[in-house]
Write an enzyme that holds these catalytic residues in place. Structure first.
Site, PDB file in Angstrom:
ATOM      1  N   ASP A   1     -10.993  -3.116  51.237  1.00  0.00           N
ATOM      2  CA  ASP A   1     -12.273  -3.645  51.903  1.00  0.00           C
ATOM      3  C   ASP A   1     -12.471  -5.053  51.484  1.00  0.00           C
ATOM      4  OD1 ASP A   1     -14.719  -3.412  53.378  1.00  0.00           O
ATOM      5  OD2 ASP A   1     -15.740  -2.363  51.724  1.00  0.00           O
TER       6      ASP A   1
ATOM      7  N   GLY B   1     -13.901  -9.328  55.370  1.00  0.00           N
ATOM      8  CA  GLY B   1     -14.782 -10.093  56.293  1.00  0.00           C
ATOM      9  C   GLY B   1     -15.635 -10.964  55.252  1.00  0.00           C
ATOM     10  N   ARG B   2     -16.049 -10.449  54.001  1.00  0.00           N
ATOM     11  CA  ARG B   2     -16.696 -11.146  53.151  1.00  0.00           C
ATOM     12  C   ARG B   2     -15.415 -12.314  52.696  1.00  0.00           C
ATOM     13  NH1 ARG B   2     -18.981  -6.389  50.201  1.00  0.00           N
ATOM     14  NH2 ARG B   2     -17.709  -5.360  51.611  1.00  0.00           N
TER      15      ARG B   2
ATOM     16  N   HIS C   1      -8.937 -10.628  57.554  1.00  0.00           N
ATOM     17  CA  HIS C   1      -7.829  -9.439  58.190  1.00  0.00           C
ATOM     18  C   HIS C   1      -6.478  -9.933  58.025  1.00  0.00           C
ATOM     19  CE1 HIS C   1     -11.381  -7.040  58.954  1.00  0.00           C
ATOM     20  NE2 HIS C   1     -11.629  -7.799  60.119  1.00  0.00           N
TER      21      HIS C   1
ATOM     22  N   ARG D   1     -16.832  -1.840  65.715  1.00  0.00           N
ATOM     23  CA  ARG D   1     -17.126  -3.372  65.546  1.00  0.00           C
ATOM     24  C   ARG D   1     -16.859  -3.977  66.884  1.00  0.00           C
ATOM     25  NH1 ARG D   1     -14.432  -4.618  59.693  1.00  0.00           N
ATOM     26  NH2 ARG D   1     -15.714  -2.920  58.468  1.00  0.00           N
TER      27      ARG D   1
ATOM     28  N   LEU E   1       9.115   4.868  47.588  1.00  0.00           N
ATOM     29  CA  LEU E   1       7.578   5.130  47.724  1.00  0.00           C
ATOM     30  C   LEU E   1       7.002   5.684  49.329  1.00  0.00           C
ATOM     31  CD1 LEU E   1       4.537   4.241  46.849  1.00  0.00           C
ATOM     32  CD2 LEU E   1       4.808   2.264  48.215  1.00  0.00           C
TER      33      LEU E   1
ATOM     34  N   ARG F   1     -18.591   3.378  47.359  1.00  0.00           N
ATOM     35  CA  ARG F   1     -18.403   4.692  48.409  1.00  0.00           C
ATOM     36  C   ARG F   1     -17.271   5.037  49.165  1.00  0.00           C
ATOM     37  NH1 ARG F   1     -22.186   0.982  51.245  1.00  0.00           N
ATOM     38  NH2 ARG F   1     -21.080  -0.293  52.729  1.00  0.00           N
TER      39      ARG F   1
ATOM     40  N   SER G   1     -16.974   6.040  52.483  1.00  0.00           N
ATOM     41  CA  SER G   1     -16.884   5.656  53.667  1.00  0.00           C
ATOM     42  C   SER G   1     -15.870   6.730  54.496  1.00  0.00           C
ATOM     43  CB  SER G   1     -16.272   4.374  53.905  1.00  0.00           C
ATOM     44  OG  SER G   1     -17.293   3.547  53.316  1.00  0.00           O
TER      45      SER G   1
ATOM     46  N   GLU H   1     -10.020   9.987  40.391  1.00  0.00           N
ATOM     47  CA  GLU H   1     -10.542   9.072  39.864  1.00  0.00           C
ATOM     48  C   GLU H   1     -10.968   7.699  40.445  1.00  0.00           C
ATOM     49  OE1 GLU H   1     -11.659   9.412  36.535  1.00  0.00           O
ATOM     50  OE2 GLU H   1     -10.706  11.221  36.462  1.00  0.00           O
TER      51      GLU H   1
HETATM   52  C1  IPE Z   1     -13.851   1.331  54.933  1.00  0.00           C
HETATM   53  O1  IPE Z   1     -14.408   0.171  54.671  1.00  0.00           O
HETATM   54  C2  IPE Z   1     -12.689   1.268  55.922  1.00  0.00           C
HETATM   55  C3  IPE Z   1     -11.675   0.424  55.688  1.00  0.00           C
HETATM   56  C4  IPE Z   1     -11.492  -0.228  54.768  1.00  0.00           C
HETATM   57  C5  IPE Z   1     -10.329   0.614  56.676  1.00  0.00           C
HETATM   58  P1  IPE Z   1     -15.702  -0.079  55.940  1.00  0.00           P
HETATM   59  O2  IPE Z   1     -16.269  -1.655  55.608  1.00  0.00           O
HETATM   60  O3  IPE Z   1     -15.720   0.228  57.038  1.00  0.00           O
HETATM   61  O4  IPE Z   1     -16.732   0.934  55.182  1.00  0.00           O
HETATM   62  P2  IPE Z   1     -18.518   0.512  55.167  1.00  0.00           P
HETATM   63  O5  IPE Z   1     -18.632   0.500  56.598  1.00  0.00           O
HETATM   64  O6  IPE Z   1     -18.887  -0.542  54.184  1.00  0.00           O
HETATM   65  O7  IPE Z   1     -18.954   1.712  54.609  1.00  0.00           O
HETATM   66  C1  IPE Z   2     -11.994  -3.956  55.261  1.00  0.00           C
HETATM   67  O1  IPE Z   2     -12.530  -5.175  55.577  1.00  0.00           O
HETATM   68  C2  IPE Z   2     -10.919  -3.935  56.899  1.00  0.00           C
HETATM   69  C3  IPE Z   2     -11.163  -3.186  57.624  1.00  0.00           C
HETATM   70  C4  IPE Z   2     -12.392  -2.168  57.611  1.00  0.00           C
HETATM   71  C5  IPE Z   2     -10.647  -3.198  58.867  1.00  0.00           C
HETATM   72  P1  IPE Z   2     -13.992  -5.294  56.193  1.00  0.00           P
HETATM   73  O2  IPE Z   2     -13.704  -6.024  57.494  1.00  0.00           O
HETATM   74  O3  IPE Z   2     -14.758  -4.155  56.125  1.00  0.00           O
HETATM   75  O4  IPE Z   2     -14.624  -6.744  55.229  1.00  0.00           O
HETATM   76  P2  IPE Z   2     -16.237  -6.591  54.802  1.00  0.00           P
HETATM   77  O5  IPE Z   2     -16.753  -5.362  54.332  1.00  0.00           O
HETATM   78  O6  IPE Z   2     -16.968  -6.878  56.092  1.00  0.00           O
HETATM   79  O7  IPE Z   2     -16.175  -7.772  53.997  1.00  0.00           O
HETATM   80 MG    MG Z   3     -16.095  -3.604  54.783  1.00  0.00          MG
END
Ligand code: IPE
Ligand code: IPE
Ligand code: MG
Length: 254
Positions: A33, A36-37, A50, A84, A144, A207, A209, A220
């Site tokens: 995760d 995007g940020r 990404h 999305r 792996l 979380r 998710s 853990e």
């Molecule tokens: C969880 O991240 C899914 C993946 C990393 C693939 P999200 O960014 O979709 O989760 P939420 O929306 O913050 O819970």
């Molecule tokens: C995780 O990064 C990648 C996927 C869920 C596909 P995000 O795209 O959720 O990044 P944030 O949470 O917006 O920063």
């Molecule tokens: Mg995310």
């Protein structure tokens, strides 16, 4: 980079962490995760985040393989990520195709099994085909096992398991008495695999998710504010080190 082995310990010169080679997690799961940020911080489009996220995978897979980890499950696309914008979903699918094409040789050479979990029949056809082909060509590798979680949702997985169990009961392949912890595990995508010992989530969220709901009963958790594209092997070592210093009781007492 040099690795030193002191009896059963190992020190990485880079991060100065000693890992107990007798207490390595067998299954590591990562919620990748923060892409995007990461991009936003740099005034880049989300798709660039990404792209950087895919690049971060290479080092982690290589390191897990080197450390002798049995399973690495990478949450790459959830059943909820279809919400999305379609441009973002499209960019993610394109990156998946590029990743499989570009990394296949190297992964195969390193003895990695390229497996997937999730309902891949809903992915673009090319993604589905490449995933099946990558698995077929690597399934006999002995290193792996990398599980790419794609269109994966823990609830979706459990619904699918219930349906398959129901069908098997109807055709007398399964009875009520057969239903236990082990049989339910066998109906999941992760059938035959150990539950994750540790679930790593970078980017600050705390979380699940919808990730590995059944399998995470005694996992853990390890969280960090680092965004996934910045996640390096030093962070992996830290997560494993912390895991090794946790007291896992599984409901019992010491
Ligand atoms: C969880 O991240 C899914 C993946 C990393 C693939 P999200 O960014 O979709 O989760 P939420 O929306 O913050 O819970
Ligand atoms: C995780 O990064 C990648 C996927 C869920 C596909 P995000 O795209 O959720 O990044 P944030 O949470 O917006 O920063
Ligand atoms: Mg995310």
């Amino acid at each position: 980079m040099k690795n030193f082995f002191y009896g059963k310990k190992r020190v990485e010169e880079s991060d100065n962490i000693e890992l107990d080679l007798n207490n390595m997690p067998n299954h590591i799961a990562i919620i990748m995760d923060g892409n995007g940020r990461w991009a936003k911080e740099r005034n880049l489009p989300r798709s660039m985040g990404h792209k950087a996220g895919v690049e971060a995978i290479r080092e982690i897979v290589k390191e897990c393989n080197k450390l002798g980890i049995g399973y690495l499950t990478l949450y790459a696309f959830s059943t909820e990520n279809w919400k999305r914008p379609k441009e973002e979903v499209g960019a993610l699918m394109k990156l998946l195709v590029e990743y499989l094409r570009k990394e296949f040789e190297e992964l195969n050479k390193n003895n990695v099994v390229i497996n997937h979990i999730g309902d891949i029949t809903k992915l673009p056809q090319i993604c589905e085909e490449l995933l099946i082909e990558s698995y077929e060509k690597t399934k006999n590798n002995t290193g792996l096992v990398m599980n790419l979680a794609l269109n994966y949702g823990g609830r979706d997985e459990i619904i699918r398991a219930f349906k398959n169990m129901y069908n098997d009961i109807r055709c007398d392949k399964l009875t009520e008495e057969d239903i236990n912890d082990k049989t339910i595990s066998d109906y999941l995508y992760t059938s035959g695999m150990p539950d994750p010992d540790i679930i790593i989530r970078p980017s600050g969220e705390q979380r699940l998710s919808n990730f590995l709901l059944w399998q995470s009963a005694y996992s853990e958790f390890w969280y960090s504010n680092i965004k996934w594209p910045d996640f390096k092997k030093e962070h992996l070592h830290r997560a494993i080190y912390d895991f090794q210093n946790r007291d896992r009781r599984f409901g019992g007492i010491k």
